[in-house]
Every structure is written in C-alpha cells, then in structure tokens.
Design an enzyme around this catalytic site. Structure first.
Site, mmCIF file in Angstrom:
data_model
loop_
_atom_site.group_PDB
_atom_site.id
_atom_site.type_symbol
_atom_site.label_atom_id
_atom_site.label_comp_id
_atom_site.label_asym_id
_atom_site.label_seq_id
_atom_site.Cartn_x
_atom_site.Cartn_y
_atom_site.Cartn_z
ATOM 1 C CG ASP A 35 -0.453 42.532 36.036
ATOM 2 O OD1 ASP A 35 -1.350 43.403 35.366
ATOM 3 O OD2 ASP A 35 0.015 42.011 35.331
ATOM 4 C CD GLU A 127 -1.463 34.297 36.312
ATOM 5 O OE1 GLU A 127 -0.508 33.129 35.512
ATOM 6 O OE2 GLU A 127 -0.794 35.328 37.329
ATOM 7 C CD GLU A 136 10.741 29.150 35.394
ATOM 8 O OE1 GLU A 136 10.045 30.404 36.104
ATOM 9 O OE2 GLU A 136 11.876 28.867 35.496
ATOM 10 C CG HIS A 284 3.153 39.879 36.302
ATOM 11 N ND1 HIS A 284 1.725 39.539 35.698
ATOM 12 C CD2 HIS A 284 4.390 38.949 36.213
ATOM 13 C CE1 HIS A 284 1.729 38.929 35.787
ATOM 14 N NE2 HIS A 284 2.772 38.062 36.012
#
Length: 349
Positions: A35, A127, A136, A284
C-alpha cells in the site's frame, strides 16, 4: 442435522490470540507494505520529523516487519524499541540485521502492555489503524504506551485521527436486487417475489469493506468524530460518536453510507494527512459501506442528518460496531447497527 450456531463471546486472551495470529502470515504484511499511500505517508512523515527524531529514543508499537523502526533510524533516531507481539518479530530481527541497524533497533517480543523497556521514550510511532479506523485497531495499546513510556512533551506519529461519513448509492447492490426482475424476460419465469428476500440478504447489517467510486458518493463528506492521541482516553474509545449533516448533490437514490478516516502527522512545515477517502488514491483500508434497509430518493440539496456511534462489540472488544441514526429529507428517523462478520471464532458447542 444442521443447527443454528451462536457466536461465542471470547475472553480477552482468546481475542488477543486470534488477533495476533492473523499477523503471522506473510500476506497481511505484503498487503500493508504494498500500500504505497500508507507506507510512503509514514516514511515521509518520519523523515520530515528528522529534527524531532535526531538522537531521540523511539517506541514502535506493533512493529511488524520493522519498516517504521528503520525509517526512524534513517531519520536520525538514536535508539528504537520495536515491540511486536506475534512471531513476525523473528523476521523483523532478520530485516533489521540485513540493514545493519541491529545496534540501534531492539526488537522486543510481546505486547506493549507486558514488556519492560529500559528507558522512557521521546517519540511513539505506530500504524494502529483498522477498517473504519477502530476495527481490530491497536489504539488502546498506543494509549497505554503513551501513558507508560512517553516523556512529557514527546510526540506521537500520527497524532490525530478523524472519521467521516457520506450518503452514497451502491450500484452493485441495486443490480443484484434488479436481477430477480429480469428472470421473466430471460427465461419466462417471474421471480420478482424474491426481491424482498434478496434485499434482506444483501442490505444486511454487515460492515462491507470495499472501494467506493467517487461518482457514487452523493454529498460532501461530513466529519463526525476527532481523536487527539495526546489526550484521548481508553474509556472515551468505548463510545466514539458525533453528529453529521450532508446536502445531496442531485437527484439519486441513497442506499448506503460510506465511512472512512484520516490520520494526521505533525510536521515542521505543515501537517501530513493520510486519507482513506474515496476522493483520494485507494488504500488497503478502502472504505466501510453501511447498507440502509431500503433506498431513499433524494434531490438537489436534500438534507441527510444523523448521529454515528462506534463502540466495541460485546463478542470481542477488538471488533467495532457502528450504530447510525439518520433522517433523509422529510422521512422519519431510522436507525441501524452494523458490525464486521467474524468467521474466525468457533461456534458455541
């Protein structure tokens, strides 16, 4: 004989195991690194903060393959603690050694809540974002690291997140629903009675993660929530909510909402924004699509208003639920709760 299975509520240990196990396969790391929007945003933001990172100690929360830790050393960091809970940490060690940075990057296997660092840090990089920002996500772990390890006045990369929503028309769903009306002309069999059943199956309560075409977005997006990573608390993440108001671009049919997020990195010249908007290059994360039970017709400047509430699922605290209350034009107020299907937990025996 088949029976209806009920999703079992998982304890925190099981939730964490399922979550971290998903990161042991190469596919997810390949997807994230490939990505370009995501990876280049982090690299650019870290290098632009070289003055803040030079000779500083950095904590990389959920380091994965270690690429962000390497970026930090390239920006001048003196030491980076790369904390990673799953077995991909073994590959991070190899990658860091391959790049001759083992003297500056220390990989620590474990969760940030359980590991012990030898010192406090001046920078946290992570990240942590998931689908629809909070599904999540590792944000709770970043906040724990902030409170436990970050020195006063330290920086967090990224430092802010925002959530946005917009009404949309999702043409694939409409095409699938119309299919049943074409059967009579195609085969001489009237199957239009299937439409209501099909609508219930397609326009369900699942959060659908997919790329949204800009021409299908029916208004300017509205921001409904903002998270400042320097001040937000874990308790506040139990209910992230806000109001929205949109005005439709023209005549169309609203059959869904589109939800996406941005995160902002502080930089010396101007902030750098990583956006998952359908108006920006695809990432993504794509976008989250929330289907209405039935489409609603709008014309130019029809007002679409409402409130969004995002909160952890009862089955798993790592999974997000999105509750939307909305009004379109003069129609009565509607509400619907959405979640992302979880196929990984076993049914209850």
């Amino acid at each position: 004989m088949s029976r209806v299975s009920k999703r079992r509520k998982l304890d925190k240990t099981q939730q964490d195991r399922l979550y971290f196990d998903s990161y042991t396969d190469v596919t997810i790391h390949e997807e994230m690194l490939a990505d370009h929007v995501r990876t280049n945003a982090y690299r650019t933001a870290i290098l632009r903060n070289s003055e803040s990172l030079r000779d500083k100690v950095v904590l990389d929360v959920g380091a994965g393959t270690g690429v962000l830790s390497i970026f930090c050393v390239q920006a001048g960091a003196r030491k980076v603690y790369a904390v990673e809970a799953c077995s991909i940490a073994e590959q991070a060690v190899k990658i860091i050694k391959q790049n001759n940075m083992e003297d500056k990057i220390k990989v620590i296997r474990g969760t940030v809540e359980t590991v012990d660092l030898p010192e406090t840090v001046e920078v946290i990089v992570s990240e942590w974002m998931g689908y629809a920002l909070l599904h999540e996500s590792m944000l709770n772990s970043v906040l724990y690291a902030r409170d436990r390890w970050l020195k006063p006045g330290g920086i967090i990369l990224p430092s802010k997140a925002e959530l946005h929503i917009a009404p949309m028309i999702e043409p694939v769903a409409e095409d699938r629903l119309h299919f049943w009306c074409t059967m009579k002309d195609a085969y001489g069999v009237d199957m239009s009675s299937m439409s209501d059943f099909a609508r219930g199956c397609i326009m369900n309560s699942d959060i659908v993660v997919n790329a949204v075409n800009v021409e299908d977005v029916l208004s300017h997006p509205a921001r409904f929530a903002e998270l400042d990573l320097h001040s937000v608390t874990a308790e506040e993440l139990r209910s992230v909510k806000g109001h929205f108001r949109c005005l439709s671009f023209g005549s169309s049919s609203v059959n869904a909402f589109c939800v996406y997020f941005t995160v902002t990195f502080p930089c010396p010249d101007k902030p750098l924004v990583l956006s998952t908007s359908p108006f920006k290059p695809e990432t993504h994360w794509k976008q989250a699509i929330l289907y209405l039970d039935a489409p609603v017709e709008v014309v130019q400047d029809t007002e679409v208003t409402g409130e969004v509430n995002m909160y952890p699922s009862e089955e798993s605290s790592r999974h997000v639920c999105i509750h939307v209350e909305y009004t379109v034009g003069g129609h009565r107020r509607q509400s619907k709760t959405f979640s992302i299907p979880d196929w990984r937990s076993d049914p209850e025996p």
